[in-house]
Design a protein around this motif. Structure first.
Motif, PDB file in Angstrom:
ATOM      1  N   UNK A   1      41.748 -16.105 -11.657  1.00  0.00           N
ATOM      2  CA  UNK A   1      40.618 -16.989 -11.372  1.00  0.00           C
ATOM      3  C   UNK A   1      41.047 -18.448 -11.362  1.00  0.00           C
ATOM      4  N   UNK A   2      41.880 -18.852 -12.312  1.00  0.00           N
ATOM      5  CA  UNK A   2      42.327 -20.237 -12.378  1.00  0.00           C
ATOM      6  C   UNK A   2      43.183 -20.595 -11.165  1.00  0.00           C
ATOM      7  N   UNK A   3      44.005 -19.664 -10.715  1.00  0.00           N
ATOM      8  CA  UNK A   3      44.836 -19.926  -9.530  1.00  0.00           C
ATOM      9  C   UNK A   3      43.956 -20.126  -8.298  1.00  0.00           C
ATOM     10  N   UNK A   4      42.968 -19.265  -8.120  1.00  0.00           N
ATOM     11  CA  UNK A   4      42.067 -19.397  -6.967  1.00  0.00           C
ATOM     12  C   UNK A   4      41.322 -20.724  -7.010  1.00  0.00           C
ATOM     13  N   UNK A   5      40.790 -21.060  -8.177  1.00  0.00           N
ATOM     14  CA  UNK A   5      40.043 -22.313  -8.315  1.00  0.00           C
ATOM     15  C   UNK A   5      40.960 -23.510  -8.104  1.00  0.00           C
ATOM     16  N   UNK A   6      42.197 -23.431  -8.574  1.00  0.00           N
ATOM     17  CA  UNK A   6      43.129 -24.547  -8.416  1.00  0.00           C
ATOM     18  C   UNK A   6      43.398 -24.830  -6.948  1.00  0.00           C
ATOM     19  N   UNK A   7      43.608 -23.792  -6.158  1.00  0.00           N
ATOM     20  CA  UNK A   7      43.875 -23.987  -4.728  1.00  0.00           C
ATOM     21  C   UNK A   7      42.646 -24.571  -4.031  1.00  0.00           C
ATOM     22  N   UNK A   8      41.467 -24.043  -4.336  1.00  0.00           N
ATOM     23  CA  UNK A   8      40.243 -24.559  -3.716  1.00  0.00           C
ATOM     24  C   UNK A   8      39.950 -25.991  -4.173  1.00  0.00           C
ATOM     25  N   UNK A   9      40.058 -26.209  -5.474  1.00  0.00           N
ATOM     26  CA  UNK A   9      39.749 -27.535  -6.013  1.00  0.00           C
ATOM     27  C   UNK A   9      40.749 -28.574  -5.539  1.00  0.00           C
ATOM     28  N   UNK A  10      41.992 -28.167  -5.358  1.00  0.00           N
ATOM     29  CA  UNK A  10      42.999 -29.090  -4.845  1.00  0.00           C
ATOM     30  C   UNK A  10      42.621 -29.603  -3.464  1.00  0.00           C
ATOM     31  N   UNK A  11      42.096 -28.714  -2.627  1.00  0.00           N
ATOM     32  CA  UNK A  11      41.659 -29.150  -1.296  1.00  0.00           C
ATOM     33  C   UNK A  11      40.472 -30.099  -1.355  1.00  0.00           C
ATOM     34  N   UNK A  12      39.522 -29.821  -2.242  1.00  0.00           N
ATOM     35  CA  UNK A  12      38.354 -30.693  -2.377  1.00  0.00           C
ATOM     36  C   UNK A  12      38.765 -32.073  -2.893  1.00  0.00           C
ATOM     37  N   UNK A  13      39.601 -32.090  -3.929  1.00  0.00           N
ATOM     38  CA  UNK A  13      40.066 -33.367  -4.476  1.00  0.00           C
ATOM     39  C   UNK A  13      40.856 -34.145  -3.431  1.00  0.00           C
ATOM     40  N   UNK A  14      41.681 -33.446  -2.686  1.00  0.00           N
ATOM     41  CA  UNK A  14      42.473 -34.086  -1.647  1.00  0.00           C
ATOM     42  C   UNK A  14      41.575 -34.751  -0.603  1.00  0.00           C
ATOM     43  N   UNK A  15      40.547 -34.033  -0.166  1.00  0.00           N
ATOM     44  CA  UNK A  15      39.650 -34.565   0.862  1.00  0.00           C
ATOM     45  C   UNK A  15      38.929 -35.813   0.372  1.00  0.00           C
ATOM     46  N   UNK A  16      38.336 -35.749  -0.815  1.00  0.00           N
ATOM     47  CA  UNK A  16      37.566 -36.885  -1.301  1.00  0.00           C
ATOM     48  C   UNK A  16      38.454 -38.075  -1.653  1.00  0.00           C
ATOM     49  N   UNK A  17      39.655 -37.830  -2.153  1.00  0.00           N
ATOM     50  CA  UNK A  17      40.544 -38.936  -2.476  1.00  0.00           C
ATOM     51  C   UNK A  17      41.034 -39.632  -1.217  1.00  0.00           C
ATOM     52  N   UNK A  18      41.399 -38.861  -0.200  1.00  0.00           N
ATOM     53  CA  UNK A  18      41.828 -39.466   1.074  1.00  0.00           C
ATOM     54  C   UNK A  18      40.670 -40.222   1.715  1.00  0.00           C
ATOM     55  N   UNK A  19      39.463 -39.649   1.667  1.00  0.00           N
ATOM     56  CA  UNK A  19      38.296 -40.340   2.211  1.00  0.00           C
ATOM     57  C   UNK A  19      38.035 -41.647   1.470  1.00  0.00           C
ATOM     58  N   UNK A  20      38.252 -41.644   0.152  1.00  0.00           N
ATOM     59  CA  UNK A  20      38.065 -42.869  -0.634  1.00  0.00           C
ATOM     60  C   UNK A  20      39.096 -43.924  -0.259  1.00  0.00           C
ATOM     61  N   UNK A  21      40.357 -43.534  -0.128  1.00  0.00           N
ATOM     62  CA  UNK A  21      41.391 -44.503   0.250  1.00  0.00           C
ATOM     63  C   UNK A  21      41.129 -45.066   1.643  1.00  0.00           C
ATOM     64  N   UNK A  22      40.662 -44.228   2.557  1.00  0.00           N
ATOM     65  CA  UNK A  22      40.329 -44.701   3.898  1.00  0.00           C
ATOM     66  C   UNK A  22      39.188 -45.711   3.850  1.00  0.00           C
ATOM     67  N   UNK A  23      38.141 -45.407   3.099  1.00  0.00           N
ATOM     68  CA  UNK A  23      36.989 -46.305   3.014  1.00  0.00           C
ATOM     69  C   UNK A  23      37.370 -47.654   2.414  1.00  0.00           C
TER      70      UNK A  23
END
Length: 269
Positions: A154-176
């Protein structure tokens, strides 16, 4: 005359080494139990789904709360540095590579170890002091296969999914931040990303997240199953689990980055 004897090994040095070896043996046991349960068709799917949903609920908002301010700080620092060295056109690439290779998996790992990992440790520790683990062992039930393996998956699955979400929002923040506060053209910012970023960077990020998740689950489960001395012991196990995870995660990040840099070439991963 007094006889000089060899100094005894320092317990302060021997104990961490012994505990590290014990965690390695426990990790091997977990992997063997996981492979056996999958091969034998005994993998507890329902328990894994419950643990996955719980980890998603407790980790998503804290991870986003950390990723947005981290993206703001990263964008400001990289932007200032790019202006000083005359490489403003590569601001987007620098921000994106920093987020994908380092920031996103590290933020994900810290949230998992601090939130989901501590919950796993507390749950297993409570089961230990209530003698539920002892009862399962007496009845011949595989504790690692029933309790540890589904939590690790479960932790591995959540880590992969959460990594993508964090990546998207962090890149969007740096762009803004780069567009609004530093007056960078959004088209130029996005175009610079393709000059340095590659698909292998994404795979590196996902691999890091998965490895960090395995470390987090193994350490939390090991500490939880070893809890003693009642509720106080559970609290000590949770604290030790979080601290140990933080140390191991940063060490693993350094090792993976060095290996990637050595074999893949280019900037350090």
């Amino acid at each position: 005359m007094p006889v000089h004897t060899a100094p005894r090994p320092l317990p302060a040095l021997a104990r961490p080494v012994a505990e590290a070896l014990a965690m390695v043996r426990f990790a091997r046991k977990v992997f063997a139990a996981g492979a056996s349960s999958i091969a034998g068709g005994r993998f507890p799917v329902a328990e894994s789904v419950v643990q996955t949903w719980y980890a998603i609920r407790v980790c998503t908002l804290p991870a986003l709360a950390v990723s947005i301010p981290f993206g703001i700080i990263l964008a400001l620092q990289v932007g200032v540095l790019a202006q000083e060295v005359g490489a403003v056109s590569f601001t987007g690439a620098g921000n994106t590579l920093a987020v994908v290779r380092q920031a996103s998996p590290i933020i994900t790992a810290l949230m998992l170890s601090g939130v989901a990992g501590s919950a796993i440790c507390a749950d297993l520790g409570a089961r230990r002091i209530r003698e539920e683990i002892d009862a399962m062992e007496v009845m011949g039930l595989p504790v690692v296969e029933r309790l540890v393996v589904p939590r690790m998956v479960a932790i591995v699955i959540v880590a992969i999914l959460l990594n993508g979400v964090v990546m998207f929002f962090t890149i969007l923040t740096t762009l803004s931040i780069s567009v609004v506060l530093q007056d960078l053209p959004p088209g130029s910012y996005l175009a610079s990303v393709t000059t340095l970023a590659q698909l292998s960077d994404l795979w590196l990020s996902l691999t890091k997240a998965a490895i960090f998740a395995v470390i987090c689950a193994v350490v939390a489960s090991y500490k939880g199953l070893g809890a003693q001395r009642g509720p106080t012991g559970v609290g000590e196990a949770v604290t030790s689990s979080v601290v140990t995870n933080f140390i191991l995660l940063f060490a693993a990040n350094f090792a993976i980055s060095q290996v990637h840099s050595t074999f893949a070439g280019g900037p350090i991963g």
